[in-house]
Each structure stands twice: as structure tokens, then as C-alpha cells.
Scaffold this active site. Structure first.
Site, mmCIF file in Angstrom:
data_model
loop_
_atom_site.group_PDB
_atom_site.id
_atom_site.type_symbol
_atom_site.label_atom_id
_atom_site.label_comp_id
_atom_site.label_asym_id
_atom_site.label_seq_id
_atom_site.Cartn_x
_atom_site.Cartn_y
_atom_site.Cartn_z
ATOM 1 N N LYS A 169 0.856 -1.198 0.000
ATOM 2 C CA LYS A 169 0.000 0.000 0.000
ATOM 3 C C LYS A 169 0.889 1.245 0.000
ATOM 4 O O LYS A 169 1.405 1.674 1.029
ATOM 5 C CB LYS A 169 -0.921 0.052 1.231
ATOM 6 C CG LYS A 169 -1.968 1.159 1.069
ATOM 7 C CD LYS A 169 -2.258 1.963 2.301
ATOM 8 C CE LYS A 169 -1.429 3.152 2.592
ATOM 9 N NZ LYS A 169 -1.520 4.330 1.724
ATOM 10 N N VAL A 205 -7.445 1.508 3.535
ATOM 11 C CA VAL A 205 -6.734 0.322 3.044
ATOM 12 C C VAL A 205 -5.661 -0.120 4.052
ATOM 13 O O VAL A 205 -5.528 -1.313 4.368
ATOM 14 C CB VAL A 205 -6.096 0.619 1.669
ATOM 15 C CG1 VAL A 205 -5.206 -0.523 1.220
ATOM 16 C CG2 VAL A 205 -7.189 0.862 0.639
ATOM 17 N N GLY A 206 -4.918 0.870 4.567
ATOM 18 C CA GLY A 206 -3.873 0.539 5.549
ATOM 19 C C GLY A 206 -4.477 -0.160 6.757
ATOM 20 O O GLY A 206 -3.947 -1.179 7.223
ATOM 21 N N GLU A 244 10.318 1.317 10.111
ATOM 22 C CA GLU A 244 11.380 2.251 9.735
ATOM 23 C C GLU A 244 10.767 3.641 9.840
ATOM 24 O O GLU A 244 9.971 4.028 8.993
ATOM 25 C CB GLU A 244 11.859 1.905 8.314
ATOM 26 C CG GLU A 244 13.238 2.434 8.024
ATOM 27 C CD GLU A 244 13.197 3.874 7.591
ATOM 28 O OE1 GLU A 244 13.431 4.748 8.463
ATOM 29 O OE2 GLU A 244 12.921 4.146 6.427
ATOM 30 N N CYS A 278 14.026 10.650 6.353
ATOM 31 C CA CYS A 278 14.128 10.219 7.752
ATOM 32 C C CYS A 278 15.579 10.213 8.214
ATOM 33 O O CYS A 278 15.863 10.400 9.383
ATOM 34 C CB CYS A 278 13.512 8.834 7.913
ATOM 35 S SG CYS A 278 14.114 7.658 6.683
ATOM 36 N N GLU A 378 11.008 15.913 14.358
ATOM 37 C CA GLU A 378 11.334 15.717 12.943
ATOM 38 C C GLU A 378 10.577 16.759 12.114
ATOM 39 O O GLU A 378 9.355 16.764 12.088
ATOM 40 C CB GLU A 378 10.922 14.299 12.516
ATOM 41 C CG GLU A 378 11.407 13.969 11.125
ATOM 42 C CD GLU A 378 11.081 12.542 10.721
ATOM 43 O OE1 GLU A 378 9.927 12.122 10.901
ATOM 44 O OE2 GLU A 378 11.984 11.857 10.208
HETATM 45 P P1 NDP Z 1 2.492 8.781 7.503
HETATM 46 O O1 NDP Z 1 3.437 8.077 8.387
HETATM 47 O O2 NDP Z 1 1.165 9.110 8.032
HETATM 48 O O3 NDP Z 1 2.250 7.930 6.157
HETATM 49 C C1 NDP Z 1 3.065 6.898 5.696
HETATM 50 C C2 NDP Z 1 2.207 5.793 5.086
HETATM 51 O O4 NDP Z 1 1.385 5.205 6.098
HETATM 52 C C3 NDP Z 1 1.255 6.281 3.998
HETATM 53 O O5 NDP Z 1 1.133 5.301 2.991
HETATM 54 C C4 NDP Z 1 -0.044 6.422 4.780
HETATM 55 O O6 NDP Z 1 -1.193 6.406 3.962
HETATM 56 C C5 NDP Z 1 0.013 5.210 5.681
HETATM 57 N N1 NDP Z 1 -0.869 5.271 6.833
HETATM 58 C C6 NDP Z 1 -1.341 6.368 7.478
HETATM 59 N N2 NDP Z 1 -2.150 6.008 8.497
HETATM 60 C C7 NDP Z 1 -2.198 4.651 8.493
HETATM 61 C C8 NDP Z 1 -2.867 3.681 9.298
HETATM 62 N N3 NDP Z 1 -3.623 4.028 10.331
HETATM 63 N N4 NDP Z 1 -2.697 2.377 9.015
HETATM 64 C C9 NDP Z 1 -1.902 2.010 7.996
HETATM 65 N N5 NDP Z 1 -1.267 2.870 7.183
HETATM 66 C C10 NDP Z 1 -1.382 4.182 7.437
HETATM 67 O O7 NDP Z 1 3.240 10.066 6.945
HETATM 68 P P2 NDP Z 1 2.603 11.446 6.400
HETATM 69 O O8 NDP Z 1 2.503 11.336 4.958
HETATM 70 O O9 NDP Z 1 1.345 11.821 7.092
HETATM 71 O O10 NDP Z 1 3.747 12.470 6.835
HETATM 72 C C11 NDP Z 1 3.709 13.081 8.137
HETATM 73 C C12 NDP Z 1 5.092 13.162 8.741
HETATM 74 O O11 NDP Z 1 5.641 11.855 8.852
HETATM 75 C C13 NDP Z 1 6.123 13.910 7.915
HETATM 76 O O12 NDP Z 1 6.061 15.259 8.094
HETATM 77 C C14 NDP Z 1 7.403 13.294 8.419
HETATM 78 O O13 NDP Z 1 7.817 13.916 9.610
HETATM 79 C C15 NDP Z 1 7.033 11.874 8.693
HETATM 80 N N6 NDP Z 1 7.389 10.961 7.578
HETATM 81 C C16 NDP Z 1 8.447 10.138 7.750
HETATM 82 C C17 NDP Z 1 8.839 9.310 6.721
HETATM 83 C C18 NDP Z 1 10.032 8.429 6.850
HETATM 84 O O14 NDP Z 1 10.620 8.058 5.844
HETATM 85 N N7 NDP Z 1 10.406 8.023 8.052
HETATM 86 C C19 NDP Z 1 8.145 9.290 5.454
HETATM 87 C C20 NDP Z 1 6.998 10.146 5.374
HETATM 88 C C21 NDP Z 1 6.666 10.942 6.422
HETATM 89 P P3 NDP Z 1 -1.878 7.821 3.576
HETATM 90 O O15 NDP Z 1 -0.884 8.511 2.712
HETATM 91 O O16 NDP Z 1 -3.096 7.447 2.859
HETATM 92 O O17 NDP Z 1 -2.138 8.529 4.874
#
Ligand code: NDP
Length: 471
Positions: A169, A205-206, A244, A278, A378
Site C-alpha cells: 500500500k 486500506v492501511g 522504519e 528520515c 522531525e
Molecule cells: P504517515 O506516516 O502518516 O504515512 C506513511 C504511510 O502510512 C502512507 O502510505 C499512509 O497512507 C500510511 N498510513 C497512514 N495512516 C495509516 C494507518 N492508520 N494504518 C496504515 N497505514 C497508514 O506520513 P505522512 O505522509 O502523514 O507524513 C507526516 C510526517 O511523517 C512527515 O512530516 C514526516 O515527519 C514523517 N514521515 C516520515 C517518513 C520516513 O521516511 N520516516 C516518510 C513520510 C513521512 P496515507 O498517505 O493514505 O495517509
């Protein structure tokens, strides 16, 4: 306008039952460039059912058969490097310095994993027991928007090597890149159901995937907050999880560092992937004895980190992925000033001459204390904090004074000294000077940066369960 209205289940591009649509934007222009039809929980369940059907046969394939599949995946992905580049640039705004690394690497992770698999022994003796490493079952990968196809390929390569089937996903904000990478993976001609890709919202979906009783393993990359909720969702059915998550990585400049090496590296580590990484080295730990000199070198060198049009080869920092992310980064730049830190470079608003696009000025705060929020949280944008320390012990203490522990950098002219410091850092990876990435080294975090490791044998074993037979 790109219209993406298919997901990938059981070896075919199919229409989702979900009927919600999400817009896609070019972050460099803020213009809508497409729409994506999202999967729903019914689609998620269909994908898991396909992966479950495929698992018995796939889990019994030989090592040689899976190495062949990994080689085919490498060839299929590498054949479309240009398309991946275009999609990532249009939809995410990544500059060349990032894409030039990530687009070719999308394919090579399959080769790296084939190498690991070749030397891996699935059967071994432990005392009087015959131990076999068995694939974990149906795995789910949940990936974010900041490196879409790298995460998809990295996680899939390990599952394939292990003999586990997978449902992926990705973030709906990366649907264009997901479309291209899915076409690549499809072209490799693997049997139906081995991997399935369902783009949809995390809370729909998640949530369906992370609670599904037929899923036994979850590998997630994203925020620590979402990671926490996934661990909770996975707990009732005891799914294995690899997390991660976020980071607040220190770049420690020791007093004997060669600044000609350290300064460009520190900035590259901090502004990597436009700061949306990250692993970004966002806390620059500087010896008090050389503070003025380092401040001056940084404020001079940061000018080379131009933000702007990602198609321009000279640009090193692209836009933030969304308005929401731009607002978030701006709020931290405001917060830093309110907390009493001083701007050494950058600041609020767009870089000079840019009136559209979610661009942020590459920003460095100086006079930062490690207890300020800009040094603890972060930010996920090109915003760095310069923090001074008295001596080695103080540097180590500040480096470890964080709830994260993903990565660190140590700069010194004395390798043995740098290694001694590195050994005291609580982080999954520590780079000394300009050491390159190694795809066989484990990747993952200490503390709230997550748990479990990716890459190499560590990543492979994350999809395996040992079974002991005693006779
Ligand atoms: P999220 O951690 O919310 O999203 C990452 C993934 O998880 C997306 O595919 C998201 O789907 C999915 N997701 C969200 N909620 C759920 C759930 N309850 N169950 C299963 N899957 C879920 O990151 P954001 O995009 O909201 O970014 C917010 C902050 O997170 C950033 O500002 C940054 O600080 C951090 N971040 C860190 C990353 C890393 O590489 N460590 C990568 C991205 C963000 P959907 O997009 O539909 O919400």
C-alpha cells in the site's frame, strides 16, 4: 491530466471497488496534474486473498528460481529508469542529485538481494535440531511518498528472496510513480498474486491490511506516530513488524575534522532529498573551539544549495511534497525564532524569485540548544540546527539525547577516534567522513526510529521464521 484508475491484484491491473478519487499535484507548480481512484477495504481483502492463494506454491520455490525472479525484476525496472525519473520529478519534485541516485537504485536493490540470497543458508543445525528458515507468510508493505519506488522495490526484493507473498500500500500522493513501477514489476512476469499493489488511504486500506487475520508480517516506512498505531493494530494477531520511522540524526564535527570534507558532507546529509528524509542529518554538533569558523563556512557553503525547479541540474533542493508539508516546515521555521535560535541562512517564505511551488529556503539555525523543539522534532524539510558542544563526552551525550536513533555522521581526521565515537552513538547506522552507502549493511533504527532492519541478510531474515525439528 493523468487518470490513474487501476490497482494491481493477482497479476492484473483491475478497477478498484473503491470509488473515492484523490488529486495529484506537481509540487513545483502547485497545479493539479491528475487524479487517482483509490482502493477500499474490499480491494485490500481481495489483494490479501490473492497473496494467500499464491503463497503455498511461491514459498516452495527454490533459491535458484527466486534468484531468477530477482534478476528479471532488476531488468524490468532498470529498463524504465527514464520513466521513473520523469514521474518522480513531475509528481514529487525531486532534484537530479536525488533522482540520479534513487532511479537506478530502484532496480539494483533486486540484484543486491539476489547476491544475499545466493549465499544464504536456509537450513542449519542448532544443537540437536534441524533448523529451517521458513517464509513468514503474507506480508504487507506500507510506504510513504518521500521515496516511493525505492521503498516498494526494497521491501519487495526481501519478500521475494524469502519466498513471502506481498500486498503493497503506497501513499496515494505518489500514484504516478506507483503506476510506472507497477508496470515494471508486472513486466517481470512473476506468477499471479506474488505481489499486489493497492493505492488507498492509510485509514482505509492501511487499516484493513494491518488488522487482516491472514497477514503475518508488516513492513512500514513512515512517521513514528503512524508506526505506533500500526504496531497496535498488529498486536491482537501478533503480526511480525518492521518499523522504519523518523529521525533527528546528528552530524558530529570533531575538532580535528577536515572542514573541506565535513562542510559539504554535513550540508548534503542535512538537505538530502530536499530535507524530506528520515535519515537527514538535521543536528550539526560543532566544537565550541571552532564554532565561529564552522558557522562561517556553513553560511558560505549553503549558498550552493539552491532551491528551485527540479529539472534544473544546478538545483539541489526541490519543493515540499504538499501544501500541508510546506505549512508544517514554515511553522517550524517560525518556532525556531520564537524559541530564541538565530537564522544563519534561510528563513520563512519562499526562496527569492520563486512565487509558486511549495519551495522552502534551505535554512540553518545557529545558537540552538538541544532541548528546543526544532532540535527534538522531525521537521521533514531543509531546516538544520547548529548546536555547540564542549568536549567529546558532551558531543556524545547531545547526539544521544533524542528519542530517535536512525543514523549519525562523525567527521574527524583520525579514523580510530571517529570509530571510538561511532561506537558510543545510539543509532542504527553511523557514517564516518564521506563513507558511501552500502546496500548490504543493515538499515533501521534504535529507540523510536523503529525496530527490525532492512537490506542484506538482516532484511531477508525479517521475512523468515525459524522452525526447529528435533529428533
Ligand atoms: P504517515 O506516516 O502518516 O504515512 C506513511 C504511510 O502510512 C502512507 O502510505 C499512509 O497512507 C500510511 N498510513 C497512514 N495512516 C495509516 C494507518 N492508520 N494504518 C496504515 N497505514 C497508514 O506520513 P505522512 O505522509 O502523514 O507524513 C507526516 C510526517 O511523517 C512527515 O512530516 C514526516 O515527519 C514523517 N514521515 C516520515 C517518513 C520516513 O521516511 N520516516 C516518510 C513520510 C513521512 P496515507 O498517505 O493514505 O495517509
Amino acid at each position: 491530466m493523468h487518470i490513474i484508475d487501476r490497482i494491481y491484484i493477482d497479476g492484473a491491473f483491475v478497477k478498484p471497488t473503491g470509488d473515492q478519487w484523490a488529486p495529484l499535484f506537481n509540487p513545483a507548480t502547485e497545479e493539479q496534474i491528475g487524479t487517482v481512484r483509490l482502493a477500499d477495504a474490499v480491494d485490500a481483502n481481495r489483494a490479501v486473498a490473492a497473496a494467500k492463494r499464491a503463497f503455498p506454491a511461491f514459498s516452495h520455490t527454490t533459491k535458484e528460481e527466486r534468484i531468477d525472479m530477482l534478476n528479471r525484476l532488476y531488468a524490468a525496472v532498470s529498463a524504465r529508469t527514464d520513466d521513473l525519473t520523469c514521474a518522480m520529478r513531475e509528481e514529487y519534485g525531486a532534484p537530479s542529485c536525488f533522482i540520479d541516485f534513487s532511479a537506478p537504485r530502484a532496480g539494483t536493490v533486486f540484484l543486491d538481494m539476489a547476491r544475499t540470497l545466493k549465499d544464504y543458508e536456509f537450513r542449519r543445525r542448532a544443537g540437536s535440531a534441524d533448523v529451517e528458515m521458513r517464509p513468514s507468510g503474507v506480508a504487507v508493505a506500507i510506504t510513504p511518498w518521500n521515496s516511493n519506488y525505492s521503498f516498494i522495490c526494497g521491501k519487495l526484493s526481501a519478500a521475494i528472496a524469502a519466498g513471502a507473498t506481498m500486498v503493497i500500500k503506497p501513499s496515494e500522493m505518489s500514484a504516478l510513480q506507483t503506476q510506472v513501477i507497477t508496470e515494471c514489476l508486472h513486466a517481470a512476469g512473476l506468477s499471479n498474486g506474488i505481489f499486489n499493489i493497492v493505492t488507498g488511504y492509510g485509514n482505509v486500506v492501511g487499516a484493513a491490511l494491518t488488522t487482516h487475520p491472514d497477514v503475518s508480517k508488516i513492513t512500514f516506512t513512515g512517521s513514528t506516530a503512524t508506526g505506533r498505531s500500526i504496531v497496535q493494530a498488529a498486536a491482537p494477531t501478533m503480526k511480525r513488524v518492521t518499523m522504519e520511522l523518523g529521525g533527528k540524526s546528528p552530524s558530529i564535527i570533531l575538532d580535528d575534522a577536515d572542514l573541506d570534507i565535513a562542510i559539504p558532507q554535513v550540508l548534503a546529509a542535512g538537505f538530502r532529498n530536499s530535507g524530506q528524509a528520515c535519515i537527514a542529518g538535521t543536528r550539526i554538533l560543532t566544537p565550541q573551539s571552532r564554532f565561529g569558523e564552522i558557522e562561517e563556512r556553513l553560511s558560505h557553503a549553503v549558498r550552493r544549495f539552491r532551491a528551485g525547479n527540479p529539472a534544473d541540474e544546478q538545483v539541489q533542493v526541490g519543493p515540499m511534497v504538499s501544501q500541508k508539508q510546506w505549512d508544517r516546515v514554515q511553522s517550524y521555521i517560525r518556532l525556531g525564532q520564537e524559541e530564541g535560535a538565530r537564522l544563519l541562512a534561510g528563513g520563512e517564505g519562499r526562496p527569492e524569485g520563486l512565487h509558486r511551488g511549495w519551495f522552502v529556503q534551505p535554512t540553518i539555525f545557529t545558537g540552538v540548544r538541544n532541548d528546543m523543539r526544532i532540535a527534538r522534532e522531525e521537521i521533514f524539510g531543509p531546516v538544520l540546527s547548529l548546536i555547540s558542544y564542549h568536549d567529546e563526552a558532551d558531543a556524545i551525550s547531545i547526539a544521544n539525547d533524542t528519542e530517535y536513533g536512525l543514523q549519525a555522521h562523525v567527521f574527524s581526521s583520525d579514523i580510530e577516534r571517529a570509530k571510538r565515537i561511532a561506537n558510543q552513538i545510539e543509532a542504527g547506522r553511523v557514517f564516518i567522513n564521506d563513507a558511501p552507502h552500502d546496500p548490504l549493511a543493515p538499515f533501521g533504527g534504535f529507540k523510536q526510529s523503529g525496530f527490525g532492519r532492512e537490506f542484506g541478510v538482516f532484511g531477508l531474515e525479517a521475512f523468515l521464521e525459524p522452525r526447529a525439528v528435533l529428533s
